[in-house]
Design a protein around this motif. Structure first.
Motif, PDB file in Angstrom:
ATOM      1  N   THR A  38      39.619  12.288  65.631  1.00  0.00           N
ATOM      2  CA  THR A  38      40.925  12.659  65.073  1.00  0.00           C
ATOM      3  C   THR A  38      41.216  14.141  65.276  1.00  0.00           C
ATOM      4  OG1 THR A  38      39.903  13.001  62.899  1.00  0.00           O
ATOM      5  CG2 THR A  38      40.877  10.834  63.328  1.00  0.00           C
ATOM      6  N   GLY A  43      47.540  19.345  68.997  1.00  0.00           N
ATOM      7  CA  GLY A  43      48.796  19.647  68.327  1.00  0.00           C
ATOM      8  C   GLY A  43      48.938  19.047  66.947  1.00  0.00           C
ATOM      9  N   TYR A  44      47.917  18.323  66.479  1.00  0.00           N
ATOM     10  CA  TYR A  44      48.009  17.657  65.180  1.00  0.00           C
ATOM     11  C   TYR A  44      46.717  17.866  64.404  1.00  0.00           C
ATOM     12  CZ  TYR A  44      51.921  15.301  67.428  1.00  0.00           C
ATOM     13  OH  TYR A  44      53.080  15.042  68.094  1.00  0.00           O
ATOM     14  N   SER A  45      46.851  17.956  63.086  1.00  0.00           N
ATOM     15  CA  SER A  45      45.664  18.103  62.255  1.00  0.00           C
ATOM     16  C   SER A  45      44.938  16.767  62.140  1.00  0.00           C
ATOM     17  CB  SER A  45      46.048  18.594  60.855  1.00  0.00           C
ATOM     18  OG  SER A  45      46.757  17.587  60.150  1.00  0.00           O
ATOM     19  N   HIS A  48      46.507  14.599  59.437  1.00  0.00           N
ATOM     20  CA  HIS A  48      47.753  13.914  59.812  1.00  0.00           C
ATOM     21  C   HIS A  48      47.447  12.678  60.653  1.00  0.00           C
ATOM     22  CE1 HIS A  48      51.973  13.377  60.791  1.00  0.00           C
ATOM     23  NE2 HIS A  48      51.647  13.307  62.072  1.00  0.00           N
ATOM     24  N   ILE A  49      46.540  12.819  61.608  1.00  0.00           N
ATOM     25  CA  ILE A  49      46.169  11.680  62.453  1.00  0.00           C
ATOM     26  C   ILE A  49      45.578  10.558  61.600  1.00  0.00           C
ATOM     27  CG2 ILE A  49      44.643  10.915  64.301  1.00  0.00           C
ATOM     28  CD1 ILE A  49      47.047  12.565  65.224  1.00  0.00           C
ATOM     29  N   PRO A  59      54.515   7.932  62.733  1.00  0.00           N
ATOM     30  CA  PRO A  59      54.327   8.967  63.759  1.00  0.00           C
ATOM     31  C   PRO A  59      55.639   9.333  64.444  1.00  0.00           C
ATOM     32  CG  PRO A  59      53.656   6.844  64.614  1.00  0.00           C
ATOM     33  CD  PRO A  59      53.975   6.631  63.157  1.00  0.00           C
ATOM     34  N   SER A  60      55.649  10.500  65.063  1.00  0.00           N
ATOM     35  CA  SER A  60      56.806  10.933  65.841  1.00  0.00           C
ATOM     36  C   SER A  60      56.724  10.335  67.245  1.00  0.00           C
ATOM     37  CB  SER A  60      56.832  12.458  65.941  1.00  0.00           C
ATOM     38  OG  SER A  60      55.701  12.921  66.672  1.00  0.00           O
ATOM     39  N   LEU A  63      54.073  12.090  69.236  1.00  0.00           N
ATOM     40  CA  LEU A  63      52.707  11.624  68.997  1.00  0.00           C
ATOM     41  C   LEU A  63      52.466  10.293  69.712  1.00  0.00           C
ATOM     42  CD1 LEU A  63      49.988  11.996  67.684  1.00  0.00           C
ATOM     43  CD2 LEU A  63      50.908  11.037  65.559  1.00  0.00           C
TER      44      LEU A  63
END
Length: 297
Positions: A38, A43-45, A48-49, A59-60, A63
Motif C-alpha cells: 500500500t 502519490g497516495y498515503s 488512503h489506499i 477512489p478517484s 487512482l
C-alpha cells in the motif's frame, strides 16, 4: 483468485456501497498480483489506499488509472467506479421508471446530478425575448437513466406556439407537450454514445421565441439540490441596452426583485453582454436583473 476484502460490508448496503466494496476488493487483488504494498502506490498515503481497498472511500479516476497501469482492466474498474459514484439508492420500480420518458419528472430527476449549467438569453431591439440557449453537464447515477426533463414558458406571452424547442448537441427530444397557455414540458434523451465511462455527458438545446411582448427584466433559475457551477448570460440588442444591471442569489425567489439586490451591480460593457457565474448553488434562486429604459420611437 480474488483475495477477500479487508473491509466490512455495510448492513443492508445500497448498490453504491456494494459497488464500492467490490471495487476495493478488485483493486486490492490487482495490487497484490503486481507485488506492490500500500506504500508503493505513488502519490497516495498507505492509509488512503487501505481505506479505498476496504470499500470505505471511493477512489478517484486518477487512482483507477494507477491500478490500471498495474495490470487491472480499465474498463472493468471504470464500470465499478461508475456504480460506486451513485449517490442514491433506487428501488427496482424506480430504476424501471427511469427508462420511460413519460415517468413523473420528480422520479426522472433521481437518475442524474447536474455538474454544470449555463444559460444564455437573447433580447431584441424592442426588449422582446428572442432566444434561450441552454447547456447542462450531467452525471447519470444509474446505467438505466438517460432522460432530462424541463419546463419552459414565456410569462410575458401566454399563448401556444410562442416557443420552439430544438435539441443542439448530445441529445434528442423523447417527449414534448405544450398546453394552451404556452407551457412546454419537454424530456430530452441523452445520446448513449455521448456518455463517458462514468455516465457523464453535456447536452444543449435552443428555445426560439416568437413574440412582440416586452420581456420581464429578469432571468433566473432555482435548484432543489447542489450545482457546482451555474452561469447566467444575457445578450442585449446593441441599440437597446438596459439602464441598470445586477445579479442576485437568494433562498427566497421574491427577494430578487428587491431594490437592495442592486448593490450587486454588473458593470456595462460594449458587447452588451451581462455574465455572472455562481459557485456551489444549493437550494437557491440565482439570476440577473435589470431595468429597461423607455423604448424610443
Amino acid at each position: 483468485m480474488t483475495p477477500p476484502s479487508t473491509g466490512t460490508t455495510p448492513v443492508n448496503p445500497s448498490p453504491a456501497e456494494m459497488a464500492r466494496v467490490l471495487l476495493g476488493t478488485e483493486l486490492r487483488a490487482i495490487r497484490i498480483a503486481a507485488g506492490k504494498t500500500t506504500r508503493q502506490i505513488a502519490g497516495y498515503s498507505s492509509g488512503h489506499i487501505s481505506n479505498v481497498e476496504a470499500g470505505k472511500v471511493t477512489p478517484s479516476e486518477r487512482l483507477i488509472l494507477a491500478y490500471s497501469s498495474l495490470g487491472g482492466s480499465h474498463a472493468q474498474l471504470i464500470g465499478l467506479l461508475r456504480q460506486a459514484h451513485s449517490s442514491r439508492t433506487l428501488a427496482p420500480v424506480v430504476a424501471d421508471a427511469l427508462e420511460d420518458p413519460l415517468t413523473d419528472p420528480h422520479v426522472l430527476r433521481r437518475g442524474y446530478v447536474i455538474e454544470m449549467i449555463e444559460d444564455i438569453h437573447y433580447y431584441g431591439e424592442r426588449h422582446q425575448p428572442l432566444r434561450n440557449v441552454h447547456r447542462v453537464s450531467l452525471r447519470f447515477t444509474s446505467p438505466r437513466a438517460r432522460f432530462f426533463p424541463f419546463r419552459h414558458v414565456v410569462d410575458e406571452d401566454l399563448r401556444k406556439g410562442v416557443s420552439h424547442v430544438q435539441p443542439s448537441t448530445g441529445c434528442e427530444i423523447a417527449h414534448l407537450e405544450e398546453a394552451d397557455d404556452g407551457v412546454i414540458y419537454c424530456v430530452l434523451a441523452a445520446q448513449p454514445d455521448a456518455l463517458d465511462e462514468l455516465g457523464r455527458t453535456t447536452i444543449s438545446w435552443v428555445i426560439d421565441i416568437n413574440t412582440d411582448a416586452v420581456g420581464h427584466p429578469r432571468v433566473d433559475a432555482g435548484s432543489s439540490g447542489r450545482i457546482p457551477l451555474a452561469t447566467k448570460r444575457v445578450q442585449f440588442h446593441a441599440d437597446a441596452p438596459p439602464s441598470n444591471l445586477w445579479w442576485y442569489r437568494e433562498t427566497d425567489p421574491s427577494a430578487a426583485s428587491l431594490s437592495a439586490a442592486r448593490r450587486n451591480k454588473i458593470p456595462p460593457n460594449t458587447a452588451n453582454l451581462a455574465t455572472r457565474e455562481f459557485i456551489n448553488i444549493d437550494r437557491e434562486w440565482w439570476g440577473i436583473a435589470w431595468t429597461w429604459p423607455p423604448i424610443s420611437g
